[in-house]
Design an enzyme around this catalytic site. Sequence first.
Site, mmCIF file in Angstrom:
data_model
loop_
_atom_site.group_PDB
_atom_site.id
_atom_site.type_symbol
_atom_site.label_atom_id
_atom_site.label_comp_id
_atom_site.label_asym_id
_atom_site.label_seq_id
_atom_site.Cartn_x
_atom_site.Cartn_y
_atom_site.Cartn_z
ATOM 1 N N GLU A 372 88.378 30.908 76.789
ATOM 2 C CA GLU A 372 89.457 29.917 76.847
ATOM 3 C C GLU A 372 90.485 30.022 75.725
ATOM 4 O OE1 GLU A 372 87.247 26.274 79.058
ATOM 5 O OE2 GLU A 372 86.753 26.517 76.960
HETATM 6 C C1 TNX Z 1 83.584 25.234 79.178
HETATM 7 S S1 TNX Z 1 81.728 27.556 79.082
HETATM 8 C C2 TNX Z 1 83.477 25.728 77.896
HETATM 9 C C3 TNX Z 1 83.057 24.836 76.801
HETATM 10 C C4 TNX Z 1 82.905 23.419 77.259
HETATM 11 C C5 TNX Z 1 82.224 23.384 78.607
HETATM 12 C C6 TNX Z 1 81.955 21.995 79.091
HETATM 13 C C7 TNX Z 1 82.695 27.946 78.002
HETATM 14 C C8 TNX Z 1 82.569 29.303 77.562
HETATM 15 N N1 TNX Z 1 83.594 27.053 77.579
HETATM 16 O O1 TNX Z 1 83.960 24.918 75.745
HETATM 17 O O2 TNX Z 1 82.138 22.740 76.318
HETATM 18 O O3 TNX Z 1 83.019 24.057 79.531
HETATM 19 O O4 TNX Z 1 81.238 22.005 80.278
#
Ligand code: TNX
Length: 559
Positions: A372
Site C-alpha cells: 500500500e
Molecule cells: C490491509 S494486508 C493492510 C493492513 C491493514 C489491514 C486491515 C496489508 C498488507 N495491509 O495495513 O491493517 O488491511 O485489515
Amino acid sequence: MPIRTAGLSARARGVFVLAAVLLLAAVGFGVQRAAGGGDAGPGGGAGPAAAPAGPRTADRIVPAPLSATTGSGPGYRLTARTAVRTATGPDAPAQQAQEVRRIAGQLAEALRRPTGLPVEVVADGDAAADGIGLLLDPALPAETGAEGYRLTSDATGVRISARTPEGLYRGTQTLRQLLPPQIEGPAKAADGTEWTVAPVTVEDRPRYAYRGAMLDVARHFFTPAEVKGFIDRLALYKVNHLHLHLTDDQGWRIEIPSRPELTRVGAVSEVDGTPGGFYTAADYQEIVRYAQERYLTVVPEIDLPGHSNAVLASYPELDCTRSARPWPYTGIEVGFSTLCPTGDAVFAFTREVIAEVARLTPGPYLHIGGDEVKTISSAEYAGFVQQVNAQVLAAGKTPVGWNQAAPAGVGVLQYWDGRGGRDVELGQAAERGAKVIMSPSGRSYLDMKYEKSYPLGLVWAGTIDARHAYTWDPDNVLKLPAGSVIGIEAPLWTETLDTPYELDLMLLPRLPALAELGWSPKAALDWDGFKRRLAEEGARWDAAGYAYERRPEVPWPAR
Ligand code: TNX
C-alpha cells in the site's frame, strides 16, 4: 440423575435426546471393547470400569493428523507412577538429547499442574516403560520430516517417536488433545477427574512447511506477556511461525539503539490515542526465546517504504514528500506515508534497522512489508524495494514481502490481495521461482468480522465465519506453479482490537480452522467433520480461560 430437558426449545430437546442416545450407544460400545480387550495393564485398573470415560478418541485431534486409529482396550491412565521418559540413543548429539529433556520437562510441568500427579522426568530411561516415552528415532521413514511424529498409546503407556526434537514437540501437542479438556486448566482439576489417554495410533506430518499467524503490535501494542499468551494458542494447533508486524503509521515498536527517536517519539501512542509501547532488545529476545521453546519461528516485519508515518514523525529528514505529518497519528487510514525512495540517508537508515533486527532474530526470515504505497511512482517503489531486499540478504536473512513487492524481485511473497492485476504479478514472480505464503484477505484475515453486525473488526475484505475460514484450498487460490505455495498465514490486524480478550474473540474459533488447512492432508478436510471436532475445543478453551466466539455455525456442547 434424571435428565432434564424442560425449558429447552422443541428443537433443542430433539437434539438433546439424539445426543443422549448416541452417548449411550458410544458408552456401550466402549465397555464392550474394554471387556473384550481384557488386558488391564499398569494404568488399566480392573476391567470395564476403567474404560475411557470421555469421548477423546483419535478423531478429536485438531489439526487432523495424517492418520489416526482408535485402538481397543482401556487406554493409558496417568497415575502417581507416570513419568515422562526420554530415549535419545547413543548417536544423538548432546544438544539434541538436552533438547528432548527440555521438551520432556515442559510436558511434565503441563501435566503436573492440572493432575496434581508428580510426573517425574526420567532422562535416558526406557521409553517403553510405564509412562510417556519421548523417543528420538532417526530410523523413522524420511518422509516423516522434521515435524512429523508417531504416537501410540495403550494400557501400558504412551510413546511418541520422531526424527527430531521438533517432531516430538508436535507430538506432545497431540497428546494434550487426547486428554480430557481439564488438562488445559491453570490449577488442579476436581478430584476424580480421569486422566486417561485413549488407545490410539497416530502417524502425522504437516502438509505445508510454513504455518503462520501474524500479530499487529503497531496499531495496538501488546506487552511481551500478552504476546506469549498469543504464542500459547498458536502452539496448541501446531502453528510454526509468528509474524510480528512491528511498525506502521501509528507506532514503531522495537528499540533500535542507533535511532533512539524511533521509540522516544514513534512509540508513544496507538490507534485511538491510548498509550503505545515498544520492545527493548531484551523484550524481543524473550519473545523469540519463548516462541522457540514452542517451535515457532519469529518473523519480524519492518514495513517499508509505506506505512511509515511513525518513522517520519521521528526522523522528518527521511520524508521528501514534505507532506503534513499527523503526530501522534491515531486514525486507521492507510497509504499516505512513504520514506523518501532515494538518497543515502534513507538507505543508511534501512541498513541500520535491518542489521539490528537481523542480529536479534535467529530465524531465517525478515519481512520488509512493501504494501500500500500510494505516493511514489512504481519505478521509485521497485528501486527502493530492490535495495532493501539486497540489504536483508546482506544481513544474512531471507526477505519476505507483501504481494505488491512481487515485481521488485522479493523471493518470498505473502499473498493477501490480487486486485488491480496483483494476482498476475504474483503469478509471474512465482514463475521466476518466488515462493508464496497464502493469506487471502477474504479467507484468512482474522480481523474481518464474523458477520456484518459483529462489534469488533473490519469488513473491507468481507465477513469470515468459521466455515468460510475453513473451506478454501491454499493450492488453488491462484494458478501458481506446483510447489510455489509454501504455506499459509492468518494475519490479525489490530486497528479495532486493544486487549488480549478481544484478540481471543477474533482468533478462536477461526485459528484452528486455518491451522488445519496448513497442517492436515487435503483428503482429511471436511467441514462437517471439522465443526464437530472444533466444537470439542470449546471445553479446552473454557478450561484454559481463553475467550472465544460461540459462533452458531459450530455445534458447541452446552456449558
Ligand atoms: C490491509 S494486508 C493492510 C493492513 C491493514 C489491514 C486491515 C496489508 C498488507 N495491509 O495495513 O491493517 O488491511 O485489515
